[in-house]
Design a protein around this motif. Sequence first.
Motif, PDB file in Angstrom:
ATOM      1  N   PHE A   1      36.048  24.137  50.678  1.00  0.00           N
ATOM      2  CA  PHE A   1      35.357  24.994  51.660  1.00  0.00           C
ATOM      3  C   PHE A   1      33.862  25.111  51.363  1.00  0.00           C
ATOM      4  N   SER A   2      33.405  24.560  50.241  1.00  0.00           N
ATOM      5  CA  SER A   2      32.005  24.722  49.799  1.00  0.00           C
ATOM      6  C   SER A   2      31.648  26.200  49.649  1.00  0.00           C
TER       7      SER A   2
ATOM      8  N   SER B   1      32.798  29.663  44.958  1.00  0.00           N
ATOM      9  CA  SER B   1      33.487  30.609  44.054  1.00  0.00           C
ATOM     10  C   SER B   1      33.616  30.030  42.649  1.00  0.00           C
ATOM     11  N   CYS B   2      33.913  28.720  42.568  1.00  0.00           N
ATOM     12  CA  CYS B   2      34.132  28.096  41.253  1.00  0.00           C
ATOM     13  C   CYS B   2      32.876  28.147  40.382  1.00  0.00           C
TER      14      CYS B   2
ATOM     15  N   LEU C   1      32.090  18.042  44.782  1.00  0.00           N
ATOM     16  CA  LEU C   1      33.131  18.291  43.773  1.00  0.00           C
ATOM     17  C   LEU C   1      33.008  17.291  42.621  1.00  0.00           C
TER      18      LEU C   1
ATOM     19  N   ILE D   1      41.639  23.321  43.869  1.00  0.00           N
ATOM     20  CA  ILE D   1      41.121  21.968  43.614  1.00  0.00           C
ATOM     21  C   ILE D   1      40.020  21.965  42.562  1.00  0.00           C
TER      22      ILE D   1
HETATM   23  S1  SF4 Z   1      36.194  23.728  44.744  1.00  0.00           S
HETATM   24 FE1  SF4 Z   1      34.798  25.499  44.532  1.00  0.00          FE
HETATM   25  S2  SF4 Z   1      33.541  25.430  46.405  1.00  0.00           S
HETATM   26 FE2  SF4 Z   1      35.364  24.148  46.819  1.00  0.00          FE
HETATM   27  S3  SF4 Z   1      36.869  25.539  47.758  1.00  0.00           S
HETATM   28 FE3  SF4 Z   1      37.276  25.550  45.547  1.00  0.00          FE
HETATM   29  S4  SF4 Z   1      36.098  27.327  44.780  1.00  0.00           S
HETATM   30 FE4  SF4 Z   1      35.261  26.845  46.822  1.00  0.00          FE
END
Ligand code: SF4
Length: 345
Positions: free
Chosen positions: A235-236, A239-240, A294, A328
Amino acid sequence: MRVLTTSKIQFQSSLGKMLDENTVYGVKPKGSAYEFDRLFSADELCLGYDIALLPPNKYFLPSKTSLLKFTLDPKNHVDSTVAVQPSIIVGIHPYDLHALKLLDAVFLGNLRDINYQARRQATTIVGIDCLQPWPYSFAASMGTALPSDNFDLWLTDLGNEYLIEVGSEKGEKLCQTYLEASDASEAQVKQREKLRKDSLSRYKLSLEISPQKIPEVLDTAWNSPMWEELGQKCFSCGSCTTVCPTCVCFDVGDTVELNQLAGERYRIWDSCMFDAFAKVAGGENFRPTGTDRLRHRLYRKGKYMLERWGQLGCVGCGRCVHACLVDIASPVYAYNRLAREARTR
Ligand code: SF4
Ligand code: SF4
């Protein structure tokens, strides 16, 4: 350096005195989770936590930092705005301490950042062993489950008392000013080693290769089908990277008063997972798809940061594994899978 011991009751009372005279941050419960926040009373501190939602980096790199203020009056003033209050952070876990070491390399290296430096110097770090890791962490296999050497005081929960290792002069001063502690016995130090060893076997996730092998695996992984498989679900949202203790990317902007005679330059957190992160003038985007971003994030953590700053950009805390809504973001999944693909190539 000295190793001391104090009862938990005594520690609580020492913390109370510390709070009366200092700004102290520590881990507090937040619903069913935990967060680093300002402590106002000793009983708010929770040292038996598994993970804090955000790492303590926010005290060194706040989400928004004023860098300078300027005026266009005849004197043409530019004032850097380094406003820092001395503070103590209590309860940092080993993996976050390792991450702080990487931040030090980034911000105190050749291009020294005076804002970061001032905050770092004004902060006393009191850490604690993580004896009950949460299920998303793989710190043991990353070599970050035990403390690195950049702490001031380090605690280990021995049951009724804490073992306290003094790591610096700042830590020694804190001990002498507030803690009523006596020398630890050899048996207590042995007990700490056993508790630490047992804690390493409690990690549920594990890297299947040595962390030093990650760059080698990545060297041949650029065209793996995994990137597209995972990246097209992204989703860009960022959060990660927001929860990550080793993420250091930021953007810099200016605000100008309506009269255009004064303004401020500020720094805010940014994320390489945002679609506009690598967009440049003219509309060109060097990483236009979720797959590109990613892949970049995992190359940066597993290779680029090591090459640039001498330390891997992942300490295995597992926050991104938990934070990603579409599951992911996990570096341990990605590196294990790429290592397996490399073996069958
Ligand atoms: S990889 Fe990161 S940016 Fe992509 S959906 Fe997961 S948390 Fe969000
Ligand atoms: S990449 Fe994920 S697991 Fe690694 S340090 Fe960052 S948040 Fe923790």
